[in-house]
Every structure is written in C-alpha cells, then in structure tokens.
Design a protein around this motif. Structure first.
Motif, PDB file in Angstrom:
ATOM      1  N   CYS A   1     -18.767  33.152 -22.974  1.00  0.00           N
ATOM      2  CA  CYS A   1     -18.834  31.795 -22.604  1.00  0.00           C
ATOM      3  C   CYS A   1     -19.726  31.298 -23.463  1.00  0.00           C
ATOM      4  CB  CYS A   1     -19.163  31.890 -21.076  1.00  0.00           C
ATOM      5  SG  CYS A   1     -18.978  30.140 -20.487  1.00  0.00           S
ATOM      6  N   ALA A   2     -20.977  31.992 -23.489  1.00  0.00           N
ATOM      7  CA  ALA A   2     -22.334  31.725 -24.244  1.00  0.00           C
ATOM      8  C   ALA A   2     -21.921  31.421 -25.600  1.00  0.00           C
ATOM      9  CB  ALA A   2     -23.513  32.492 -24.059  1.00  0.00           C
ATOM     10  N   ALA A   3     -21.163  32.595 -26.068  1.00  0.00           N
ATOM     11  CA  ALA A   3     -20.788  32.356 -27.546  1.00  0.00           C
ATOM     12  C   ALA A   3     -19.815  31.066 -28.003  1.00  0.00           C
ATOM     13  CB  ALA A   3     -20.128  33.742 -27.948  1.00  0.00           C
TER      14      ALA A   3
ATOM     15  N   LEU B   1     -21.076  36.251 -21.687  1.00  0.00           N
ATOM     16  CA  LEU B   1     -21.453  36.320 -22.961  1.00  0.00           C
ATOM     17  C   LEU B   1     -20.522  35.763 -23.949  1.00  0.00           C
ATOM     18  CD1 LEU B   1     -22.355  40.011 -23.273  1.00  0.00           C
ATOM     19  CD2 LEU B   1     -24.154  38.104 -23.954  1.00  0.00           C
TER      20      LEU B   1
ATOM     21  N   VAL C   1     -19.798  28.355 -26.122  1.00  0.00           N
ATOM     22  CA  VAL C   1     -20.612  27.167 -26.151  1.00  0.00           C
ATOM     23  C   VAL C   1     -21.343  27.091 -27.343  1.00  0.00           C
ATOM     24  CG1 VAL C   1     -22.674  25.853 -24.828  1.00  0.00           C
ATOM     25  CG2 VAL C   1     -21.065  27.548 -23.659  1.00  0.00           C
ATOM     26  N   TRP C   2     -21.806  28.096 -27.762  1.00  0.00           N
ATOM     27  CA  TRP C   2     -22.814  27.790 -28.861  1.00  0.00           C
ATOM     28  C   TRP C   2     -21.927  27.762 -30.201  1.00  0.00           C
ATOM     29  CZ3 TRP C   2     -25.646  32.807 -27.681  1.00  0.00           C
ATOM     30  CH2 TRP C   2     -26.561  32.722 -26.398  1.00  0.00           C
TER      31      TRP C   2
END
Lengths: 252, 153
Positions: free
Chosen positions: A103-105, A101, A107-108
C-alpha cells in the motif's frame, strides 16, 4: 587570497545550497580567486561525496528476508481510509505487514509520479483527507463530468460516479492511473472542500507492467458506497446541472 | 517503488547496519500507514521524519550496540583497473569507519540533509533545534570525515 573569511559552516552550507543568493555568489567568486579556500571546499565536498557513496553501498546488500517477503507478496487492491464516516470494519482490512508495504509503495508511486513543483500530491491528503483547493485533483472533482479524463501531471484522473451521500454531501468516486498502478477513491464535498473518504490502490504487477484490474472493485469502496449512498447515483443530466450550479444544492 | 531504496539508504545512514536498516524500513512503512500525516508536509519527507523518530525513540534502544558497521560491499568502478578498485574500496571502508566515529547528533543531521535531501529548516524542525545548530553539526561532520579520509590517504 580574498578579504572575506569563510567558515566551514558556510562552505558546508554552500554544498547544500543553503546560503543566501548573495553569499552563494560571493563565495563562488572567492573560490575562483583563492586556491586555499578552493582546496578546503574540495575536501569538504569530497567528504560529502564519499559519505553518499558509502551510504549508497546499502543498495547492493540483499533485502532482509522479512522485508523481501513482505514486498514480494502479490499485490492486491489495498485500502487507506482517511476519515471514515462511521467506524467500519473496512478501515482495518488488510492490515498485514505485506499489505501495508504494498500500500505504501502504491501511495508513493502515485505521489512521486504526479508531483511537480507546482502540484500538490494527488493522493496524499492530510489526516482528514483534505484535497487542497489549489490541487489539480480538486479542479478535476469540481468541473469534470463522469467519464471525462483529466491529465494531471503524469497521471490520468477520471470521475466514475457522482452521488448524494446520506448526510446530504455530494460525493464522487474517481480513478487515478499512473504507470505505477491505479487507484480508486471516493471524496465528498463539504463547504466547498473535497475530502478523501477512502482510497484503494492497485499496484501494477509486476512493477512497470500495467494492470487494469481494479482498485475500483475493492471491498472498501463497495462498503463505503453501501453505507453512505442511499439512492442511485446522479444521471448525466442531473450531474451536468449540478456542475453548472457549482455544486449548489437544487432549489426545488 | 523508487522510494524504498531512498528510505533504505536513510535508514542505513542512521542505523549503520544493513539488518537494522531493513527493520527500520519495515517499521517506518507500518507506522506511516497507521498514523495520520500532517497535510503541510511532503509524504517522502514525512516518511524520513517518522523513520528518524522510530529509530531514536524506539528501535535503537532494542538493538544490541554494534562496534562497527557491517561492511557493505560497494560495487564501485566496474570499469576501473584492479588497483583503482582496490583503492576505491579502501576509501569507502575508511569512510564507513569515519561515519561510525561521528557522534550520533552529527550522523543524523548528515543523513537528513545529505541522504534524505531535507532543507536545513526541515531538519531543524524535525529535531527541534535551531538552524544554526544544523549548520554547525553538518560542518563538523563533514570536516571530521574529511580529516579521517585525509589521514589515511
């Protein structure tokens, strides 16, 4: 009244800006002239607005405990490997949900902070890590010397290290910093194309409060360097010559 | 982190339940990170696409079918009078009912376009349907919602 007949499909597409420019113009004119048409448009537009408000109500609902727990976990440098050159353990590090999560945040965050109409996403390369030639990141990798900061949208990008990998390809480690956090990545150049090999993200903690501690120290990057950098990195003079030769290998 | 609320809204538009929406958000994030992403698509659009696929291919079948959306208290019109707020809340409640009454096909297209901001072409590609079908489903969804709101106002 107007002569033209407009369907609900067209009125609805008008709300989404999906008619042709000619149709948009013609419908705009008819809406001014035709009260019944304008009334129908208002009903569809209101339905759309109320729909969006109703869906937006979710913003007020508390996050489910499991999702909140994952997102509240303190951020650490996280890793995505795009095209590992060897099947290494580092690829699968930090696969816990919380890590994913965050990591995704991150990246975004980087992506949204640096995207503009004319720019490709900085660190959102394809499945094989491709950094497209038209992207500002490609340009930075091509011409910037180590330590030279390039402004890329809202982000600052700077090469940290240039080296010849074990397979002969030239690779660079670089940092990208935005308000949302920092990331460190290694990309390698093959046939004139840069491909991201591994990225580590450091989300600012808390959001908005920038933290310099470093993705660059992420174990995954170290592991990649251990595995693929057989010798010392290029010194400033060697790097300058390489940039001048536009990445052509030395003739000696 | 701004994209998490966006994804959550989209998930809620699909699932119509806050709890399911958060499960879908979590599943989407995990999937986005574990699978390769095509290089010709924006990350945010890719995320919505993945989310939609997870919901229709996987999660939805495992969820108990719910009769109606759990009511989400919309914090609207804080400056308005009590009467206006009551009226606005009633309108939103009716809208929720109207949304729940939409066929799944219309609901997902509406979520893709009105919430996720997808172009018709992107929605059509994601669903493997013609653009004309996207257009007509959207129009029918909006017309149905308009009729539902009108019937109670």
């Amino acid at each position: 009244m107007t002569d033209r007949i407009w369907t609900d499909e067209q009125l609805s597409a008008f709300l989404d800006g999906e008619l042709t420019p000619q149709e948009m113009e013609a419908l705009s004119q008819d809406l001014e002239a035709d009260a019944a048409l304008a009334g129908r448009m208002e009903k569809l537009g209101t339905a759309n607005a109320v729909y969006r408000d109703a869906i937006g109500g979710i913003d007020n609902a508390p996050l489910k405990a499991s999702l909140k727990a994952a997102m509240d976990t303190p951020p650490t440098a996280q890793v995505i490997a795009f095209k590992p050159r060897s099947i290494s353990a580092f690829v699968m590090e930090h696969r816990a949900i919380a890590a994913s999560l965050l990591c995704a945040a991150a990246v975004w965050g980087v992506t949204s902070a640096t995207s503009t109409d004319s720019q490709s996403d900085l660190l959102a390369p394809g499945p094989d890590g491709l950094i497209v030639a038209s992207s500002p990141l490609h340009q930075m990798l091509e011409v910037a010397a180590t330590g030279e900061v390039s402004k890329v949208g809202n982000a600052a990008a700077v090469p940290r290290l240039t080296f010849a990998a074990d397979d002969g390809a030239f690779c660079r480690q670089f940092d990208v910093t935005t308000e949302d956090g920092s990331s460190a990545a290694i990309a390698c150049r093959e046939d004139g194309v840069w491909r991201t090999q591994v990225v580590a993200y450091q989300l600012a903690k808390p959001l908005g409060e920038f933290q310099t501690a470093s993705a660059a120290r992420a174990p995954a990057l170290e592991a990649f360097l251990d595995a693929h950098m057989p010798g010392a990195p290029l010194n400033a003079e060697q790097e300058a010559m390489l940039l001048q030769r536009k990445w052509a290998p030395s003739q000696r | 982190m701004a994209l998490v609320p966006q994804l959550r809204r989209f998930a809620y538009a699909l699932t119509r339940h806050a709890d399911d929406a958060d499960d879908l958000v979590q599943a989407t994030m995990e999937r986005v990170l574990s699978r390769p992403m095509p290089d010709d698509v924006e990350l945010v659009k890719w995320m919505f696409r993945v989310s939609r696929n997870i919901w229709f291919d996987d999660l939805r079948s495992r969820k108990v079918r719910r009769d109606a959306a759990k009511e989400i208290a919309a914090d609207v019109m804080l400056d308005a009078s009590t009467e206006e707020r009551v009226a606005a809340q009633a309108m939103l409640r009716r809208a929720q009912e109207g949304i729940d009454a939409l066929p799944q096909e219309q609901r997902e297209v509406l979520a893709m376009v009105a919430i996720a901001g997808m172009a018709y072409r992107e929605a059509a590609e994601t669903l493997s349907i013609p653009i004309g079908t996207v257009m007509s489903r959207l129009a029918r969804a909006r017309a149905a919602l308009a009729a539902h709101l009108e019937a109670v106002s």
